[in-house]
Design an enzyme around this catalytic site. Structure first.
Site, PDB file in Angstrom:
ATOM      1  N   ASP A  16       0.801  -1.245   0.039  1.00  0.00           N
ATOM      2  CA  ASP A  16      -0.267  -0.285  -0.103  1.00  0.00           C
ATOM      3  C   ASP A  16       1.192   1.551   0.072  1.00  0.00           C
ATOM      4  O   ASP A  16       0.510   2.523  -0.364  1.00  0.00           O
ATOM      5  CB  ASP A  16      -1.141  -0.207   0.877  1.00  0.00           C
ATOM      6  CG  ASP A  16      -2.299   0.609   1.213  1.00  0.00           C
ATOM      7  OD1 ASP A  16      -2.272   1.362   0.425  1.00  0.00           O
ATOM      8  OD2 ASP A  16      -3.109   0.748   1.446  1.00  0.00           O
ATOM      9  N   CYS A 240      -3.399   5.618  -2.066  1.00  0.00           N
ATOM     10  CA  CYS A 240      -3.685   4.957  -2.892  1.00  0.00           C
ATOM     11  C   CYS A 240      -3.816   5.962  -4.548  1.00  0.00           C
ATOM     12  O   CYS A 240      -4.278   6.446  -4.178  1.00  0.00           O
ATOM     13  CB  CYS A 240      -5.593   4.571  -2.546  1.00  0.00           C
ATOM     14  SG  CYS A 240      -5.802   3.496  -3.747  1.00  0.00           S
ATOM     15  N   ASN A 249      -0.697   5.028   5.291  1.00  0.00           N
ATOM     16  CA  ASN A 249      -1.655   4.340   6.015  1.00  0.00           C
ATOM     17  C   ASN A 249      -0.816   5.192   7.225  1.00  0.00           C
ATOM     18  O   ASN A 249       0.170   5.724   8.065  1.00  0.00           O
ATOM     19  CB  ASN A 249      -1.164   3.018   6.208  1.00  0.00           C
ATOM     20  CG  ASN A 249      -1.654   2.057   5.116  1.00  0.00           C
ATOM     21  OD1 ASN A 249      -1.783   1.939   3.441  1.00  0.00           O
ATOM     22  ND2 ASN A 249      -2.921   1.436   5.425  1.00  0.00           N
TER      23      ASN A 249
HETATM   24  P1  HMG Z   1      -8.979  -3.963 -17.194  1.00  0.00           P
HETATM   25  O1  HMG Z   1      -7.603  -2.758 -17.232  1.00  0.00           O
HETATM   26  O2  HMG Z   1     -10.601  -3.798 -16.716  1.00  0.00           O
HETATM   27  O3  HMG Z   1      -8.409  -4.968 -17.284  1.00  0.00           O
HETATM   28  O4  HMG Z   1      -8.074  -3.452 -15.514  1.00  0.00           O
HETATM   29  P2  HMG Z   1      -8.718  -6.448 -18.696  1.00  0.00           P
HETATM   30  O5  HMG Z   1      -9.174  -7.095 -18.161  1.00  0.00           O
HETATM   31  O6  HMG Z   1      -9.168  -5.199 -19.940  1.00  0.00           O
HETATM   32  O7  HMG Z   1      -6.874  -5.918 -19.169  1.00  0.00           O
HETATM   33  C1  HMG Z   1      -6.063  -4.649 -19.079  1.00  0.00           C
HETATM   34  C2  HMG Z   1      -4.699  -5.361 -19.381  1.00  0.00           C
HETATM   35  O8  HMG Z   1      -4.060  -5.340 -17.946  1.00  0.00           O
HETATM   36  C3  HMG Z   1      -4.503  -6.526 -20.060  1.00  0.00           C
HETATM   37  O9  HMG Z   1      -3.460  -6.718 -20.838  1.00  0.00           O
HETATM   38  C4  HMG Z   1      -4.534  -7.384 -19.440  1.00  0.00           C
HETATM   39  O10 HMG Z   1      -3.427  -9.423 -19.519  1.00  0.00           O
HETATM   40  C5  HMG Z   1      -3.568  -7.211 -17.745  1.00  0.00           C
HETATM   41  P3  HMG Z   1      -2.916  -5.847 -22.751  1.00  0.00           P
HETATM   42  O11 HMG Z   1      -3.360  -6.842 -22.960  1.00  0.00           O
HETATM   43  O12 HMG Z   1      -3.847  -4.682 -22.727  1.00  0.00           O
HETATM   44  O13 HMG Z   1      -1.703  -6.243 -22.615  1.00  0.00           O
HETATM   45  N1  HMG Z   1      -4.399  -7.517 -16.608  1.00  0.00           N
HETATM   46  C6  HMG Z   1      -3.158  -8.026 -15.738  1.00  0.00           C
HETATM   47  N2  HMG Z   1      -1.861  -7.559 -15.652  1.00  0.00           N
HETATM   48  C7  HMG Z   1      -1.263  -8.211 -14.937  1.00  0.00           C
HETATM   49  N3  HMG Z   1      -1.957  -8.761 -13.682  1.00  0.00           N
HETATM   50  C8  HMG Z   1      -3.356  -9.267 -13.787  1.00  0.00           C
HETATM   51  C9  HMG Z   1      -4.025  -8.236 -14.850  1.00  0.00           C
HETATM   52  N4  HMG Z   1      -4.793  -8.091 -15.162  1.00  0.00           N
HETATM   53  C10 HMG Z   1      -5.616  -7.763 -16.437  1.00  0.00           C
HETATM   54  N5  HMG Z   1      -3.725  -9.256 -12.695  1.00  0.00           N
HETATM   55  C11 HMG Z   1      -8.081  -4.815 -13.309  1.00  0.00           C
HETATM   56  C12 HMG Z   1      -8.533  -3.887 -14.649  1.00  0.00           C
HETATM   57  C13 HMG Z   1      -8.356  -5.457 -12.512  1.00  0.00           C
HETATM   58  C14 HMG Z   1      -6.587  -6.146 -13.940  1.00  0.00           C
HETATM   59  C15 HMG Z   1      -7.320  -3.415 -13.099  1.00  0.00           C
HETATM   60  O14 HMG Z   1      -8.645  -2.475 -12.880  1.00  0.00           O
HETATM   61  C16 HMG Z   1      -6.102  -3.171 -11.979  1.00  0.00           C
HETATM   62  O15 HMG Z   1      -5.018  -4.322 -12.163  1.00  0.00           O
HETATM   63  N6  HMG Z   1      -6.279  -2.799 -10.821  1.00  0.00           N
HETATM   64  C17 HMG Z   1      -5.636  -2.643  -9.740  1.00  0.00           C
HETATM   65  C18 HMG Z   1      -5.635  -1.332  -9.103  1.00  0.00           C
HETATM   66  C19 HMG Z   1      -4.748  -0.824  -7.606  1.00  0.00           C
HETATM   67  O16 HMG Z   1      -3.984  -2.512  -7.426  1.00  0.00           O
HETATM   68  N7  HMG Z   1      -5.115  -0.596  -7.040  1.00  0.00           N
HETATM   69  C20 HMG Z   1      -4.308   0.074  -5.491  1.00  0.00           C
HETATM   70  C21 HMG Z   1      -4.180  -1.406  -4.930  1.00  0.00           C
HETATM   71  S1  HMG Z   1      -6.549  -0.699  -3.807  1.00  0.00           S
HETATM   72  C22 HMG Z   1      -5.775   0.062  -2.616  1.00  0.00           C
HETATM   73  O17 HMG Z   1      -5.019  -0.282  -2.358  1.00  0.00           O
HETATM   74  C23 HMG Z   1      -6.716  -0.108  -1.237  1.00  0.00           C
HETATM   75  C24 HMG Z   1      -6.649  -0.903   0.043  1.00  0.00           C
HETATM   76  O18 HMG Z   1      -5.117  -0.523   0.741  1.00  0.00           O
HETATM   77  C25 HMG Z   1      -7.393  -0.876   0.921  1.00  0.00           C
HETATM   78  C26 HMG Z   1      -7.446   0.921   1.382  1.00  0.00           C
HETATM   79  O19 HMG Z   1      -6.886   1.320   1.816  1.00  0.00           O
HETATM   80  O20 HMG Z   1      -8.861   1.027   0.646  1.00  0.00           O
HETATM   81  C27 HMG Z   1      -6.124  -2.274  -0.550  1.00  0.00           C
HETATM   82 MG    MG Z   2      -5.290   1.083   1.481  1.00  0.00          MG
END
Ligand code: HMG
Ligand code: MG
Length: 302
Positions: A16, A240, A249
Site C-alpha cells: 500500500d 492510494c 496508512n
Molecule cells: P482492466 O483494464 O479492466 O482489465 O483492469 P483487462 O482485463 O481489460 O486487462 C487490461 C490489461 O491488463 C491486459 O493486458 C491484461 O492482460 C492485463 P493487455 O492485453 O492490454 O496487454 N491484466 C493483468 N496483468 C497482470 N496482472 C493482472 C492483470 N489483470 C489484467 N492481475 C484490473 C482491471 C482489475 C486488472 C485493473 O483495474 C487493476 O489491476 N486494478 C488494480 C488497482 C490497484 O492495484 N489499486 C491499488 C490497490 S487497492 C488499495 O490500495 C486499497 C487498499 O489499500 C484498501 C484501502 O485503503 O482502501 C487495499
Molecule cells: Mg490502503
C-alpha cells in the site's frame, strides 16, 4: 468490552505504501525492506500486488519481490489479487495467502478496478473459489468504508453488504478500510458495530489512512470494539493511486507505541521496526511520516 490483550499487526508498507511512489523503487530495496520487517517480528507482511502493471506500474516487479524475500516460518506474506490472472501469477510466485479488494461505492470500484461493485464481487467469487480449492487463505479488504473521494459519505449498510458478500465467499478475515483517512472515532465505531452484527469481530480487521490525523485514534476506537488485527505502514508510507490527496496508512511505529503503552502483546521489536522505517525513508530520500520514529530519532540525537 475489554480491549484485546494481543494484537496481530499486518504490515502493508511494501504494497500500500510503495504502490503510490512516482519514482520506481528497485525490487532489491523492496526485498530488503520486507526482510527487515520480518526481522522486526511482524507476523503478516503484505508483500506486493498481482494487479495490472498498466494500472499500478510500481507493482510490476511482483514475482521478483516474491522470489527474493526471505520467508520466515510462521510469517505470512499476502499479496493483492484482483482477478484470476492475478491469482495464477500469485500462485506461480509462491503466494500462500491473497487479498481480494472491493469497494463500498460504485465510483471507487470503477476507478480502482474498472468495474461495478457487483462485477467486482463476481470476479472475487471466482478468485476465492479457485484460491480456496488450491489451499490458499483469502483476506477481503473493503475500500472507502469511512468516506469516498468521489461520493463523500458512505452508509454503513453499503459496507455491511460488501462484508457479507466477502464472508460468503470464504474470506477468513474482512478488513474495514478508511482509504482516504476521513474517518473519525465515532464513525469507525458505527461502521464496525454495523458489520459486527453479521460477522464476528474476531474476524474483522482495521486499515486506517492518516490524512486527517485520526488514524491512531481510529485504531483505538476499533480496539474498543474488540478488533485485534490492524494494517499499518512502516514510516507511514503511501496512499492510494486512485484516491488523490490521501496520505499513507497509519505508521506502524505509532500504532506499536500505543499498543506497547497499553501493555498489548504484538511480538514486534520497536528498535528494529524503526530501523526498517529509517532504511526505506533514506532509500526514498525523504523524512519518515511516523511521529514516533521522529521523536525517537530526536531523543537519540540529544
Ligand atoms: P482492466 O483494464 O479492466 O482489465 O483492469 P483487462 O482485463 O481489460 O486487462 C487490461 C490489461 O491488463 C491486459 O493486458 C491484461 O492482460 C492485463 P493487455 O492485453 O492490454 O496487454 N491484466 C493483468 N496483468 C497482470 N496482472 C493482472 C492483470 N489483470 C489484467 N492481475 C484490473 C482491471 C482489475 C486488472 C485493473 O483495474 C487493476 O489491476 N486494478 C488494480 C488497482 C490497484 O492495484 N489499486 C491499488 C490497490 S487497492 C488499495 O490500495 C486499497 C487498499 O489499500 C484498501 C484501502 O485503503 O482502501 C487495499
Ligand atoms: Mg490502503
Amino acid at each position: 468490552m475489554d480491549i484485546p490483550k494481543k494484537v496481530r499487526m499486518v504490515e502493508v508498507g511494501p504494497r500500500d505504501g510503495l504502490q503510490n511512489e512516482a519514482q520506481p523503487v528497485p525490487a532489491a530495496v523492496k526485498i530488503e525492506l520486507i526482510d527487515r520487517l520480518t526481522d522486526a517480528g511482524i507476523p503478516v507482511i503484505e508483500a506486493t500486488a498481482f494487479v495490472s502493471p498498466k494500472w499500478v506500474p510500481q507493482m510490476a516487479d511482483n514475482a521478483e519481490v516474491m522470489a527474493g524475500i526471505r520467508r520466515k516460518p510462521g510469517v505470512v506474506y499476502p499479496v493483492l489479487v484482483p482477478n484470476l490472472k492475478g491469482l495464477e501469477a500469485a500462485i506461480a510466485a509462491g503466494a500462500e495467502e491473497i487479498v481480494v479488494f472491493g469497494a463500498a461505492t460504485e465510483s471507487f470500484s470503477k476507478r480502482n478496478t474498472n468495474c461495478s461493485i457487483d462485477e467486482g464481487l463476481a470476479r472475487f467469487a471466482q478468485v476465492c473459489e479457485e484460491a480456496l480449492r488450491q489451499g490458499l487463505k483469502v483476506r477481503g479488504d473493503i475500500s472507502v468504508c469511512l468516506g469516498c473521494p468521489y461520493e463523500g459519505e458512505v452508509a454503513p449498510e453499503a459496507v455491511v453488504r460488501l462484508a457479507r458478500a466477502l464472508d460468503a465467499m470464504g474470506c477468513y478475515e474482512i478488513t474495514i478500510c478508511d482509504t482516504i483517512g476521513t474517518g473519525t472515532a465515532g464513525a469507525t465505531r458505527t461502521v464496525i458495530e454495523a458489520v459486527a452484527k453479521h460477522i464476528p469481530v474476531e474476524r474483522l480487521a482495521g486499515h486506517f489512512h492518516d490524512t486527517y490525523g485520526q488514524a491512531v485514534t481510529n485504531v483505538y476506537a476499533a480496539l474498543e470494539c474488540g478488533i485485534a488485527t490492524f494494517d499499518s505502514s512502516v514510516a507511514g508510507l503511501g496512499g492510494c493511486p486512485y484516491a488523490k490527496g490521501a496520505t499513507g496508512n497509519v505508521a506502524t511505529e505509532d500504532v506499536l507505541y500505543m499498543l506497547d503503552g497499553l501493555g498489548i502483546e504484538t511480538g514486534i521489536d520497536m528498535s528494529r521496526l524503526v530501523a526498517a522505517g529509517d532504511f526505506i525513508s533514506r532509500a526514498l530520500g525523504r523524512p519518515t511520516n511516523s511521529r514516533v520514529a521522529k521523536a525517537l530519532a530526536a531523543k537519540a540525537a540529544a
